[in-house]
Design an enzyme around this catalytic site. Structure first.
Site, PDB file in Angstrom:
ATOM      1  CD  GLU A 115      -2.731  -1.246   2.514  1.00  0.00           C
ATOM      2  OE1 GLU A 115      -2.111  -1.564   3.287  1.00  0.00           O
ATOM      3  OE2 GLU A 115      -4.123  -1.179   2.282  1.00  0.00           O
ATOM      4  CD  GLU A 135      -3.597  -6.363   3.747  1.00  0.00           C
ATOM      5  OE1 GLU A 135      -3.496  -6.909   2.808  1.00  0.00           O
ATOM      6  OE2 GLU A 135      -2.760  -5.147   3.765  1.00  0.00           O
TER       7      GLU A 135
HETATM    8  N1  DAK Z   1       5.179  -7.254  11.621  1.00  0.00           N
HETATM    9  C1  DAK Z   1       5.913  -7.348  12.448  1.00  0.00           C
HETATM   10  N2  DAK Z   1       6.878  -8.156  12.312  1.00  0.00           N
HETATM   11  C2  DAK Z   1       7.480  -8.828  11.133  1.00  0.00           C
HETATM   12  C3  DAK Z   1       6.493  -8.480  10.133  1.00  0.00           C
HETATM   13  C4  DAK Z   1       5.241  -7.588  10.173  1.00  0.00           C
HETATM   14  N3  DAK Z   1       4.456  -7.429   9.225  1.00  0.00           N
HETATM   15  N4  DAK Z   1       6.775  -9.155   8.906  1.00  0.00           N
HETATM   16  C5  DAK Z   1       8.072  -9.722   9.427  1.00  0.00           C
HETATM   17  N5  DAK Z   1       8.501  -9.538  10.949  1.00  0.00           N
HETATM   18  C6  DAK Z   1       9.509 -10.080  11.689  1.00  0.00           C
HETATM   19  C7  DAK Z   1       9.437 -11.377  11.940  1.00  0.00           C
HETATM   20  O1  DAK Z   1       8.329 -11.552  13.302  1.00  0.00           O
HETATM   21  C8  DAK Z   1      10.700 -11.777  12.260  1.00  0.00           C
HETATM   22  O2  DAK Z   1      10.972 -11.319  13.792  1.00  0.00           O
HETATM   23  P1  DAK Z   1      11.643 -12.072  14.678  1.00  0.00           P
HETATM   24  O3  DAK Z   1      10.879 -13.416  14.951  1.00  0.00           O
HETATM   25  O4  DAK Z   1      13.118 -12.468  14.011  1.00  0.00           O
HETATM   26  O5  DAK Z   1      11.524 -11.390  16.142  1.00  0.00           O
HETATM   27  C9  DAK Z   1      11.508 -10.936  11.452  1.00  0.00           C
HETATM   28  O6  DAK Z   1      10.563  -9.898  10.823  1.00  0.00           O
HETATM   29  C10 DAK Z   1      12.039 -11.380  10.049  1.00  0.00           C
HETATM   30  O7  DAK Z   1      10.730 -12.152   9.557  1.00  0.00           O
HETATM   31  P2  DAK Z   1      10.984 -13.706   9.209  1.00  0.00           P
HETATM   32  O8  DAK Z   1      11.668 -14.720   9.858  1.00  0.00           O
HETATM   33  O9  DAK Z   1       9.273 -14.173   8.959  1.00  0.00           O
HETATM   34  O10 DAK Z   1      11.493 -13.913   7.796  1.00  0.00           O
HETATM   35  P3  DAK Z   1      11.189 -14.983   6.479  1.00  0.00           P
HETATM   36  O11 DAK Z   1      12.281 -14.652   5.479  1.00  0.00           O
HETATM   37  O12 DAK Z   1      11.129 -16.201   7.152  1.00  0.00           O
HETATM   38  O13 DAK Z   1       9.667 -14.384   6.074  1.00  0.00           O
HETATM   39  C11 DAK Z   1       8.040 -13.018   5.049  1.00  0.00           C
HETATM   40  C12 DAK Z   1       9.598 -13.315   5.537  1.00  0.00           C
HETATM   41  C13 DAK Z   1       8.002 -11.333   4.656  1.00  0.00           C
HETATM   42  C14 DAK Z   1       7.536 -13.813   4.002  1.00  0.00           C
HETATM   43  C15 DAK Z   1       7.343 -13.174   6.484  1.00  0.00           C
HETATM   44  O14 DAK Z   1       7.947 -12.431   7.525  1.00  0.00           O
HETATM   45  C16 DAK Z   1       5.806 -12.656   6.491  1.00  0.00           C
HETATM   46  O15 DAK Z   1       5.079 -13.441   6.106  1.00  0.00           O
HETATM   47  N6  DAK Z   1       5.791 -11.456   7.183  1.00  0.00           N
HETATM   48  C17 DAK Z   1       4.324 -11.145   7.484  1.00  0.00           C
HETATM   49  C18 DAK Z   1       3.884 -10.683   6.089  1.00  0.00           C
HETATM   50  C19 DAK Z   1       2.414 -10.109   6.330  1.00  0.00           C
HETATM   51  O16 DAK Z   1       1.565 -10.888   6.443  1.00  0.00           O
HETATM   52  N7  DAK Z   1       2.507  -8.728   6.555  1.00  0.00           N
HETATM   53  C20 DAK Z   1       1.343  -7.979   7.221  1.00  0.00           C
HETATM   54  C21 DAK Z   1       0.074  -7.897   5.914  1.00  0.00           C
HETATM   55  S1  DAK Z   1      -0.957  -7.337   6.690  1.00  0.00           S
HETATM   56  C22 DAK Z   1      -5.162  -1.866   9.461  1.00  0.00           C
HETATM   57  C23 DAK Z   1      -3.975  -1.021   8.816  1.00  0.00           C
HETATM   58  C24 DAK Z   1      -3.066  -1.676   7.887  1.00  0.00           C
HETATM   59  C25 DAK Z   1      -3.274  -3.056   7.845  1.00  0.00           C
HETATM   60  C26 DAK Z   1      -3.946  -3.689   8.732  1.00  0.00           C
HETATM   61  C27 DAK Z   1      -4.916  -3.193   9.371  1.00  0.00           C
HETATM   62  N8  DAK Z   1      -6.030  -1.251  10.358  1.00  0.00           N
HETATM   63  C28 DAK Z   1      -5.770   0.022  10.669  1.00  0.00           C
HETATM   64  C29 DAK Z   1      -6.828  -2.080  10.943  1.00  0.00           C
HETATM   65  C30 DAK Z   1      -2.167  -3.662   7.083  1.00  0.00           C
HETATM   66  C31 DAK Z   1      -2.059  -4.957   7.362  1.00  0.00           C
HETATM   67  C32 DAK Z   1      -0.872  -5.792   6.739  1.00  0.00           C
HETATM   68  O17 DAK Z   1       0.239  -4.897   6.408  1.00  0.00           O
END
Ligand code: DAK
Length: 260
Positions: A115, A135
């Site tokens: 975004e 999300e």
């Molecule tokens: N938030 C917090 N920490 C995160 C993170 C995130 N989005 N993404 C990664 N990290 C952290 C991991 O927890 C890990 O921390 P430690 O465990 O080392 O403390 C570190 O970054 C490295 O990540 P990984 O170990 O997971 O690394 P990998 O290479 O294995 O995987 C990955 C990379 C990008 C595929 C994986 O980290 C992943 O799937 N991350 C999450 C992706 C994701 O789902 N992002 C969020 C999308 S939802 C709203 C406003 C906005 C939004 C929603 C609501 N409202 C106001 C209600 C937006 C929401 C989103 O963005």
């Protein structure tokens, strides 16, 4: 404001703004959103000499891996709405900034990261970049304009698929779908971003600002984008810059725009 999570470097009038939380893959926590809001709302507008902004993420793994999941776990409905409003207001500041903002996407751009990239005027990605709105995998929907801007760039068909499945796409597919301007090797991507900003800086600054406003108006449904274009076209024709640009064309020389 002292920035905790943003690095601000300025060279030759180009600001490189780096989101600097590499241990969390540059996830957008509240503090980072507040800092972005301050940068684009208060700091950058005062730097009148600035040619443009390159927005990127620290490290070579992620641009921004989304909103900070750990932080928003505890939100209730009211807090969630407040957070979404703050984020959307911030991203509008970027989209409405009067100088070009180029996202340099150097890895994962997921959720809020995708975004954020979409709120920038242009997007250049390195070959390892990955895009997605995951999300729905977390049981929420995009809150920072993702449902709107993904359709604007991709069209309804593909955007709907990506928003409903949460699938990630690679940089070359994102380029093909119209989300990106360029995909380049990491060593060349920054130079390309600078080259584009430098080129826009040779143009009329009021014209650049008015093109941005007019493009944005196209997507404001409470506004007639065509009517806005007429109004802004009229504005630019009354400027000294236009006189200079037209004169330079006729005299077969480079224009010397003053932003007046
Ligand atoms: N938030 C917090 N920490 C995160 C993170 C995130 N989005 N993404 C990664 N990290 C952290 C991991 O927890 C890990 O921390 P430690 O465990 O080392 O403390 C570190 O970054 C490295 O990540 P990984 O170990 O997971 O690394 P990998 O290479 O294995 O995987 C990955 C990379 C990008 C595929 C994986 O980290 C992943 O799937 N991350 C999450 C992706 C994701 O789902 N992002 C969020 C999308 S939802 C709203 C406003 C906005 C939004 C929603 C609501 N409202 C106001 C209600 C937006 C929401 C989103 O963005």
């Amino acid at each position: 404001m002292t920035y905790e999570n943003l690095l601000v470097e300025e060279q030759d009038g180009i600001i490189t703004l780096t989101i600097n939380r590499p241990k969390a893959l540059n996830a957008l926590n509240t503090q980072t959103i507040l800092e972005l809001q301050h940068f684009f709302g208060e700091d950058a507008p005062q730097r009148e000499h600035v040619k443009g902004v390159i927005l990127t993420g620290a490290g070579d793994k992620a641009f921004v891996a989304g909103a900070d999941i750990k932080e928003f776990l505890s939100l209730d409905t009211q807090q969630g709405q407040a957070m979404a409003q703050r984020g959307q207001d911030t991203f509008f500041l970027i989209e409405r900034f009067h100088k070009p903002v180029v996202a340099l996407v150097n890895g994962f751009a997921l959720g809020g990261g995708c975004e954020l990239a979409m709120a920038c005027h242009l997007r250049i990605a390195t070959e390892n970049a990955r895009f997605g709105q995951p999300e729905v995998s977390l049981g929420i929907i995009p809150g920072y304009g993702g449902t709107q801007r993904l359709i604007q760039y991709l069209g309804k068909t593909k955007a709907t698929e990506l928003l409903l499945t949460g699938d990630m796409i690679k940089a070359d597919e994102a380029l093909q779908l119209g989300l990106l301007n360029y995909v380049l090797p990491a060593a060349e991507a920054l130079d390309k971003a600078k080259e584009i900003i430098k080129k826009t800086a040779t143009k009329g600054p009021i014209a650049i600002a008015k093109v941005i406003e007019s493009i944005n108006a196209y997507f404001q449904y409470d506004e007639d984008g065509f009517a806005r274009e007429v109004a802004e076209f009229g504005h630019t024709t009354g400027t000294e810059d236009f006189k200079e640009g037209a004169a330079a064309f006729i005299e077969k020389r480079q224009p010397d725009f003053k932003g007046e």
